[in-house]
Design an enzyme around this catalytic site. Structure first.
Site, PDB file in Angstrom:
ATOM      1  N   GLU A 128      -6.930  -1.381   5.319  1.00 56.22           N
ATOM      2  CA  GLU A 128      -6.998  -1.493   3.871  1.00 56.22           C
ATOM      3  C   GLU A 128      -6.312  -2.764   3.374  1.00 56.22           C
ATOM      4  OE1 GLU A 128      -6.385   2.699   1.989  1.00 56.22           O
ATOM      5  OE2 GLU A 128      -5.442   2.736   3.959  1.00 56.22           O
ATOM      6  N   ASN A 131       0.849  -1.189   0.000  1.00 56.26           N
ATOM      7  CA  ASN A 131       0.000   0.000   0.000  1.00 56.26           C
ATOM      8  C   ASN A 131       0.885   1.240   0.000  1.00 56.26           C
ATOM      9  OD1 ASN A 131      -1.781   2.084   0.479  1.00 56.26           O
ATOM     10  ND2 ASN A 131      -2.747   1.155   2.254  1.00 56.26           N
ATOM     11  N   HIS A 163      -9.400   7.064  -1.436  1.00 54.01           N
ATOM     12  CA  HIS A 163      -9.387   6.379  -0.135  1.00 54.01           C
ATOM     13  C   HIS A 163     -10.565   5.409  -0.026  1.00 54.01           C
ATOM     14  CE1 HIS A 163      -7.145  10.140   1.440  1.00 54.01           C
ATOM     15  NE2 HIS A 163      -6.250   9.184   1.242  1.00 54.01           N
TER      16      HIS A 163
END
Length: 397
Positions: A381, A7, A179
């Site tokens: 995430e 990420n 996001h």
């Protein structure tokens, strides 16, 4: 099966190696302050956290350090990179061409490259991670999970701009939102805590070096603060947030700037950094403010003020709000910023409990008599990216 989740953010790289069969996190960590001075925080399962200070000019060096840590003899959790079955990458922008998670191939890479001008701080960094992993681990499937996907439920009245429609038709100029993986996770987690997201009106505040706020009704996004690019919304670490468009042309004319130079000014030299003159890191602003730095104080006031306005407007857009959720590096860890945002919001039904607010983990921080629930829900995430990755990879077999 082991999934390596990468990420890459504008100045950070979070990673996790997850055994998806049992959701076990074998190792996790963070490369932060990329482009500044660089630091790797590596935490293997059942091992001690290791912190390594090292120069990381770009994300390439950061990813190499992560891979070396995973296989090192002292604290590595796998013997070789061959034990990684799949790699999931967070990718910022897929434009109108890609709106779902996909296996990365030449065509997908081409789209990510084409969208780099829409996400100048992220898409190039995402590609660095993808290219490095594909080079160092050939044959391992790579999956891209796009930030824009979750926001595709926005209605036209929320994503269309007041410009000639031909530019939407020719260039797909519209609000996309970003996001999305984080907003999707925390809103889903709230649904788990309450049994379902159906019938709920939630405002999720992802606050970090890059920040965005989303209005989510019945589990679907109805509006979000970021727009055509991640530059829109409110002020962030180095981004200006939304400003009068005429300011852009005015500065360009006065300073003789090219479009690229102006983009660089708004994306990399504005926000916390430009306003305060101190730093793009909110922690540095608090330290400076405590020492009496007036520019730092004003910057903190501006960001909390702008967040308040988005919360109020999204409550109006949904016809009410049941919960406000804070997440992201600032949202999860900065109790002082949460307190500033929630100050004088009782009219909306938001009442913060000061003692409960002193947390850095999942917790309800609103007072018992608050009509609107206020939560801190740490985002994950990586877990969502791993799930999407395994679902896609499993179909290949």
């Amino acid at each position: 099966m082991n999934v390596l989740v990468v990420n890459c953010g504008s100045s950070s790289l979070k990673f996790q190696l997850i055994n998806y069969d049992n959701r076990d996190v074998l190792a996790k960590g963070l490369c932060e302050r990329i482009g500044i001075d660089g630091r790797l925080v590596y935490e293997p399962k059942n091992g001690e956290k290791e912190v390594t200070e090292a120069a990381m000019p770009t994300h390439v060096e950061a990813i190499q350090m992560v891979l070396d840590a995973l296989v090192n003899e002292k604290s590595g959790v796998i013997k070789s990179l061959e034990e990684v079955d799949a790699i999931g990458h967070r990718v910022l922008h897929g434009g109108m061409k890609i709106t779902n998670s996909v296996i990365i191939d030449d065509e997908v890479i081409k789209v990510i490259e084409e969208c780099a001008d829409l996400g100048p701080l992220h898409n190039p960094a995402n590609l660095m991670g993808i290219n490095a992993c594909m080079k160092l681990m050939p044959g391992v499937p790579n999956v891209a999970v796009f930030d824009t996907a979750f926001h595709q439920t926005m209605p036209p009245k929320a994503y269309m701009y007041g410009i000639p429609k031909e530019y939407y038709e020719k260039y797909a100029i519209r609000k996309y939102g970003f996001h999305g993986t984080s907003h999707r996770f925390v809103s889903g987690r709230y649904g788990q805590l309450h049994g379902s997201v159906e019938g709920t009106k939630i405002i999720t505040c992802h606050l970090g070096n890059g920040s965005s706020i989303s209005a989510i009704k019945d589990g679907k996004v109805v509006d979000t603060s970021m727009g055509f690019t991640p530059l829109d919304g409110f002020i962030m670490g180095t981004r200006s947030g939304g400003i009068d468009p005429s300011v852009v042309t005015y500065i360009m004319n006065k300073e003789g700037l090219t479009p690229d130079q102006m983009s660089d000014l708004m994306n990399k030299k504005s926000g916390f950094l430009g306003l305060s003159g101190v730093s793009s890191d909110c922690r540095d602003l608090w330290a400076a403010a405590k020492e009496g730095n007036e520019r730092a104080k004003l910057t903190l006031e501006i960001v909390s003020y702008q967040i308040k306005k988005f919360i109020g407007s999204y409550a109006a857009a949904m016809g009410g709000v049941d919960a406000v959720i804070f997440t992201g590096g600032i949202g999860e860890n900065d109790s002082s910023m949460r307190a500033l945002v929630c100050e004088d919001m009782e009219f909306l039904g938001m009442k913060l409990d000061a003692e409960r607010n002193n947390v850095r983990e999942e917790a309800k921080i609103s007072a018992d008599d608050s009509k609107v629930e206020i939560w801190v829900i740490p985002t994950n995430e990586e877990l969502l990216i791993a799930r999407d990755t395994m679902e896609i990879v499993s179909k290949l077999k």
